[in-house]
Design an enzyme around this catalytic site. Structure first.
Site, short mmCIF file in Angstrom:
data_model
loop_
_atom_site.label_atom_id
_atom_site.label_comp_id
_atom_site.label_asym_id
_atom_site.label_seq_id
_atom_site.Cartn_x
_atom_site.Cartn_y
_atom_site.Cartn_z
N GLY A 276 0.78 -1.24 0.00
CA GLY A 276 0.00 0.00 0.00
C GLY A 276 0.80 1.28 0.00
O GLY A 276 1.86 1.38 -0.62
N ILE A 277 0.30 2.26 0.73
CA ILE A 277 0.94 3.59 0.69
C ILE A 277 2.31 3.58 1.36
O ILE A 277 3.20 4.32 0.96
CB ILE A 277 0.03 4.69 1.30
CG1 ILE A 277 -0.26 4.45 2.79
CG2 ILE A 277 -1.28 4.82 0.54
CD1 ILE A 277 -0.96 5.63 3.47
N GLY A 278 2.49 2.71 2.35
CA GLY A 278 3.80 2.61 3.01
C GLY A 278 4.85 2.08 2.05
O GLY A 278 6.00 2.56 2.05
N SER B 30 -6.47 9.12 9.49
CA SER B 30 -7.51 8.96 8.47
C SER B 30 -8.67 9.90 8.76
O SER B 30 -8.93 10.23 9.93
CB SER B 30 -8.03 7.52 8.49
OG SER B 30 -9.17 7.40 7.66
N TYR C 115 -12.31 1.57 14.28
CA TYR C 115 -11.17 1.98 13.43
C TYR C 115 -11.04 3.51 13.48
O TYR C 115 -9.94 4.04 13.68
CB TYR C 115 -11.40 1.48 12.00
CG TYR C 115 -10.41 2.04 11.01
CD1 TYR C 115 -9.09 1.60 10.99
CD2 TYR C 115 -10.79 3.03 10.10
CE1 TYR C 115 -8.18 2.13 10.08
CE2 TYR C 115 -9.89 3.57 9.20
CZ TYR C 115 -8.58 3.11 9.19
OH TYR C 115 -7.67 3.65 8.31
#
Ligand SMILES: NC(=O)c1ccc[n+]([C@@H]2O[C@H](COP(=O)([O-])OP(=O)(O)OC[C@H]3O[C@@H](n4cnc5c(N)ncnc54)[C@H](OP(=O)(O)O)[C@@H]3O)[C@@H](O)[C@H]2O)c1
Length: 293
Positions: A14-16, A139, A177
């Site tokens: 993903g973004i990491g 987020s 979350y």
């Protein structure tokens, strides 16, 4: 980023992953924390292909377990004389309430406690390397969430059998979350306050809704719905832009305590701006993980 050491969690995907590879392409040395040997090996191979002469390194830990968070933080502190950037990014969402072997709710443990423990474990290294940065992936899912200090493990949230909860928040898993992401912003703001004057900045971010492996582990109807929604989501490259910006841009060298979206400061929810809650969360978290505050 030439000569800089970047410690990053959640960089196997993903973004990491995009952020780690982009920062490596800018010259940074990447020290990553991963849980899967297979995905960790693949991530290391990609980094070596990008920068074959740089000694990137990897440490393994399940970041939902307190002992693992502490072990990996001290391993990195022992191995690295300097840490220029710490990116706390590993995270996930679970549709049903899961409890770790530490007796803690899993979303809270992984998404919030790991950020706290890793940062505390590397704080001295960051201060010694100043100017340095901490970047925390949060987020906009934090927006509906509120902290309940009598229910940090979200037992009450999952026990509530309210249909309204589904309509308002998309179910307890999504709410929990969101609460963990609220913790990310509060933690970042309190960290920035405590680090004032040290030359170490701390900022958090919303990456946008991004088509990554996020949601694959969630389970139930939520994984299915996220899977459909991902067709309309940003690419991991687009989603990583703010993360890369905060880790590397000279434009934000002196900015601290902010929440970013699309590479610009954004205003988080009113709950996320509650400094008294930020300080109380810090104290409760330190107590839970058994670290000095
Ligand atoms: N995707 C979105 O729309 C979105 C939106 C807002 C915020 N975020 C946040 O962005 C961050 C990165 O998520 P992503 O979208 O890039 O999702 P992703 O592709 O699922 O990546 C999550 C990363 O976290 C790692 N991870 C998960 N559980 C772990 C554990 N117990 N121990 C160690 N590492 C663990 C994963 O490792 P493995 O490779 O082993 O699974 C992976 O590297 C998260 O904090 C997420 O909350 C995402």
């Amino acid at each position: 980023m030439q000569g800089k050491t970047v410690v990053i969690t959640g960089a196997t995907s993903g973004i990491g992953q995009v952020a780690a590879e982009s920062l490596a392409a800018m010259g940074a040395r990447i020290v990553q924390v991963a849980r899967s040997r297979e995905r960790g090996d693949a991530a290391m191979k990609r980094l070596r292909d990008i920068a074959p002469t740089v000694a990137h390194s990897i440490h393994y830990a399940d970041l939902s377990r307190i002992s693992e968070m502490k072990r990996v933080a001290s391993e990195i502190a022992a191995a690295e004389a300097r840490v220029d950037v710490l990116i706390n990014n590993a995270g996930a969402m679970f549709s049903s309430r899961q409890v770790t072997a530490d007796g803690l709710e899993r979303t809270f443990a992984l998404n919030h406690l790991s950020y706290f423990v890793l940062t505390q474990g590397l704080k001295e290294r960051l201060i010694a390397s100043a100017p340095a940065r901490v970047v925390n992936t949060a987020s906009d899912a934090h927006e509906p969430a509120k902290l309940d200090f009598d229910d940090l493990q979200s037992e009450k949230v999952y026990a509530r059998k309210s249909i309204g909860q589904w309509f308002r928040y998309g179910g307890p898993g999504f709410y929990v979350y969101g609460r963990s992401k609220l913790c990310n912003i509060l933690f970042t703001r309190e960290l920035a306050r405590q680090l004032a004057g040290t030359g170490v900045t701390a900022n958090s971010l919303h990456p946008g809704f991004v088509a990554t492996r996020f949601g694959d582990e969630t389970g139930g109807l939520m994984s299915f719905s996220i899977g459909i929604a991902k067709r309309f989501a940003l690419s991991p490259q687009q989603g990583a832009e703010t993360l890369i910006f905060l880790a590397s841009s000279p434009d934000v060298a002196r900015i601290t305590g902010e929440y970013f979206h699309k590479c610009r400061p954004a205003t988080p929810s009113k709950e996320a701006l509650n400094d008294a809650n930020a300080q109380r969360l810090w104290l409760e978290t330190a107590k839970l993980v058994g670290l000095p505050n």
